[in-house]
Design a protein around this motif. Structure first.
Motif, PDB file in Angstrom:
ATOM      1  N   VAL A 234       0.866  -1.188   0.000  1.00 43.44           N
ATOM      2  CA  VAL A 234       0.000   0.000   0.000  1.00 43.44           C
ATOM      3  C   VAL A 234       0.901   1.237   0.000  1.00 43.44           C
ATOM      4  N   ASN A 235       0.511   2.255  -0.768  1.00 45.22           N
ATOM      5  CA  ASN A 235       1.456   3.338  -1.031  1.00 45.22           C
ATOM      6  C   ASN A 235       0.698   4.595  -1.477  1.00 45.22           C
ATOM      7  N   TRP A 236       0.983   5.723  -0.800  1.00 36.41           N
ATOM      8  CA  TRP A 236       0.399   7.010  -1.212  1.00 36.41           C
ATOM      9  C   TRP A 236       1.350   7.811  -2.096  1.00 36.41           C
ATOM     10  N   LEU A 237       2.506   7.233  -2.436  1.00 34.72           N
ATOM     11  CA  LEU A 237       3.522   8.003  -3.163  1.00 34.72           C
ATOM     12  C   LEU A 237       3.784   7.438  -4.552  1.00 34.72           C
ATOM     13  N   SER A 238       2.781   6.798  -5.113  1.00 37.02           N
ATOM     14  CA  SER A 238       2.983   6.205  -6.438  1.00 37.02           C
ATOM     15  C   SER A 238       2.552   7.205  -7.518  1.00 37.02           C
ATOM     16  N   PRO A 239       3.308   7.274  -8.614  1.00 37.77           N
ATOM     17  CA  PRO A 239       2.914   8.210  -9.677  1.00 37.77           C
ATOM     18  C   PRO A 239       1.654   7.754 -10.414  1.00 37.77           C
ATOM     19  N   VAL A 240       1.371   6.468 -10.336  1.00 42.81           N
ATOM     20  CA  VAL A 240       0.186   5.943 -11.037  1.00 42.81           C
ATOM     21  C   VAL A 240      -0.687   5.164 -10.055  1.00 42.81           C
ATOM     22  N   LYS A 241      -1.952   5.042 -10.432  1.00 41.53           N
ATOM     23  CA  LYS A 241      -2.885   4.300  -9.591  1.00 41.53           C
ATOM     24  C   LYS A 241      -2.890   2.837 -10.039  1.00 41.53           C
ATOM     25  N   VAL A 242      -2.639   1.949  -9.113  1.00 43.37           N
ATOM     26  CA  VAL A 242      -2.698   0.508  -9.413  1.00 43.37           C
ATOM     27  C   VAL A 242      -3.583  -0.151  -8.368  1.00 43.37           C
ATOM     28  N   ARG A 243      -4.472  -1.004  -8.832  1.00 39.20           N
ATOM     29  CA  ARG A 243      -5.372  -1.746  -7.929  1.00 39.20           C
ATOM     30  C   ARG A 243      -5.404  -3.184  -8.432  1.00 39.20           C
ATOM     31  N   GLN A 244      -4.393  -3.932  -8.074  1.00 40.92           N
ATOM     32  CA  GLN A 244      -4.317  -5.299  -8.613  1.00 40.92           C
ATOM     33  C   GLN A 244      -4.125  -6.319  -7.527  1.00 40.92           C
ATOM     34  N   MET A 245      -4.847  -7.401  -7.639  1.00 41.20           N
ATOM     35  CA  MET A 245      -4.687  -8.498  -6.687  1.00 41.20           C
ATOM     36  C   MET A 245      -4.541  -9.800  -7.483  1.00 41.20           C
ATOM     37  N   PHE A 246      -3.475 -10.536  -7.179  1.00 40.60           N
ATOM     38  CA  PHE A 246      -3.251 -11.849  -7.794  1.00 40.60           C
ATOM     39  C   PHE A 246      -3.608 -12.913  -6.767  1.00 40.60           C
ATOM     40  N   LEU A 247      -4.391 -13.891  -7.180  1.00 41.91           N
ATOM     41  CA  LEU A 247      -4.651 -15.032  -6.301  1.00 41.91           C
ATOM     42  C   LEU A 247      -4.194 -16.282  -7.040  1.00 41.91           C
ATOM     43  N   GLY A 248      -3.275 -17.001  -6.423  1.00 42.88           N
ATOM     44  CA  GLY A 248      -2.742 -18.185  -7.087  1.00 42.88           C
ATOM     45  C   GLY A 248      -3.184 -19.436  -6.363  1.00 42.88           C
ATOM     46  N   GLY A 249      -3.805 -20.346  -7.106  1.00 43.29           N
ATOM     47  CA  GLY A 249      -4.257 -21.595  -6.501  1.00 43.29           C
ATOM     48  C   GLY A 249      -3.622 -22.787  -7.192  1.00 43.29           C
ATOM     49  N   SER A 250      -3.811 -23.943  -6.596  1.00 47.27           N
ATOM     50  CA  SER A 250      -3.220 -25.152  -7.171  1.00 47.27           C
ATOM     51  C   SER A 250      -3.872 -25.517  -8.504  1.00 47.27           C
ATOM     52  N   GLU A 251      -5.118 -25.074  -8.727  1.00 44.06           N
ATOM     53  CA  GLU A 251      -5.828 -25.430  -9.967  1.00 44.06           C
ATOM     54  C   GLU A 251      -5.918 -24.272 -10.957  1.00 44.06           C
TER      55      GLU A 251
END
Ligand code: NAD
Length: 338
Positions: free
Chosen positions: A220-237
């Protein structure tokens, strides 16, 4: 059935969004807009001429026609305002995070039980089409065993006055993950740094361990030049990327993974990792605004006396992780048990 009387308290950046949704809901009647800032009230009176406005919270508490209070004020005020509302017999929808300390969040849960009122937290993302769809897929076991969560939630500002970036942005990720998994981490580690000279962290990294092979990491970061909202979920399948900035394909599901074989031939142990690369698909999602879904759910819960999806206990779980993360940051990234 007569409409549910509602008051919206705190109309800065976020409160007007809640106000707009309650005002559009035929089952609710917005009776009061309350804010300490008369200037905010003045502009809202133009948009909602039939709603009374006040700078005095007592006006809202003493109105018998108010059944529910929406608290959208700064975090440090949540506990006091929500507690007074519950003690006055009102149902409460409070902004995330529920409170700025575990003990205060616990107190709100207890007050809601004692006064038999609905206490719900605005964990907005839980009500998005994307997270509702993800929840369904998790319940169906589409991902197999979940191995990791990796999330980035960064942009420039908005610097909050009373909380750091962890308390401001991480509630979103933590509410999503605890909702999807239905369980809490066992330990939390966090590091963070402040670049404004006031000691308030504006960049932070959280690491959560669960009691199985799942690990989770949040930036989490308030000092980023761009807005990113990404979540990766990795599962066995299967694996999924949730990109909230993406207008049409917020969820991309990948039928990719690994197949592990142990080869013991000739008495030599060799690990063989094969790669599976199947289709990617982006499911169609319900595009209804999350706050619309959430406001309707809150009204349903009041009418039917049901437990909200993001009730006080869900809010408390998030506050527990936030407080542990804060302790870890202060202790230089030490692992904190929950
Ligand atoms: N769910 C989300 O996606 C989301 C997004 C942004 C903010 N929030 C939350 O909403 C809350 C408010 O954030 P914001 O960015 O709108 O803050 P803000 O500072 O823009 O607005 C807060 C408002 O509350 C008023 N206020 C303060 N104390 C009050 C009191 N005692 N009685 C009445 N009014 C009072 C202030 O005058 C101000 O207008 C925070 O808890 C924040 O975490 C949630």
């Amino acid at each position: 059935m007569s409409p549910i009387g509602v008051a919206v308290v705190g109309c800065g950046y976020w409160g007007p969004n809640l106000l707009r949704n309650f005002a559009a809901e035929p089952r609710a009647q917005v009776r009061w807009i309350c804010d300490l800032d008369e200037g905010k009230l003045e502009s809202l009176r133009l948009r909602y001429p039939s709603v009374r406005t006040t700078t005095r919270y007592e006006d809202v508490l003493s109105d018998q026609g108010v059944h529910a209070i929406v608290v959208a004020t700064p975090v440090r005020t949540h506990h006091r305002l929500a507690r007074l509302a519950l003690q006055s017999g009102k149902h409460v929808l409070v902004e995330k995070p529920l409170a700025d300390q575990v003990t205060l969040a616990e107190d709100l849960v207890e007050q809601a039980e004692r006064h038999d009122r609905i206490l719900m937290v605005d964990h907005t993302f839980v009500y998005t089409g994307a997270v509702r769809h993800l929840k369904k897929l998790c319940e169906e076991g589409l991902f197999g065993t979940l191995w990791y969560v990796d999330s980035v939630r960064i942009n420039l500002g908005l610097f909050q006055r009373d909380v750091n970036v962890v308390w401001d942005l991480a509630p979103h990720d933590l509410s999503i993950v605890t909702h999807l998994l239905g369980k809490d981490p066992v330990t939390v580690q966090a590091t963070g740094a402040s670049h404004t000279g006031n000691g308030t962290e504006d960049v932070a990294y959280l690491h959560l361990d669960f009691d199985n092979e799942l690990i989770a990491h949040f930036h989490v970061n308030w000092l980023s030049p761009v807005k990113v909202r990404q979540m990766f979920l990795g599962g066995s399948e299967r694996m999924v990327i949730f990109n909230d900035i993406e207008p049409s394909e917020k969820l991309r599901i990948y039928d990719k993974g690994i197949e592990v074989k142990a080869d013991n031939r000739e008495g030599i142990y060799k690990l063989q990792v094969g790669y599976r690369s199947g289709d990617m698909w982006a499911p169609a999602l319900d595009g209804t605004e999350a706050l619309t879904v959430e406001v309707r759910h809150f009204l349903d819960c009041i009418e039917r006396g049901e437990k909200p999806m993001t009730d006080g206990k869900a809010g408390l779980r998030v506050v527990r992780i936030l407080e542990a993360a804060q302790m870890s940051i202060k202790a230089g990234g030490k692992r904190v048990a929950l």
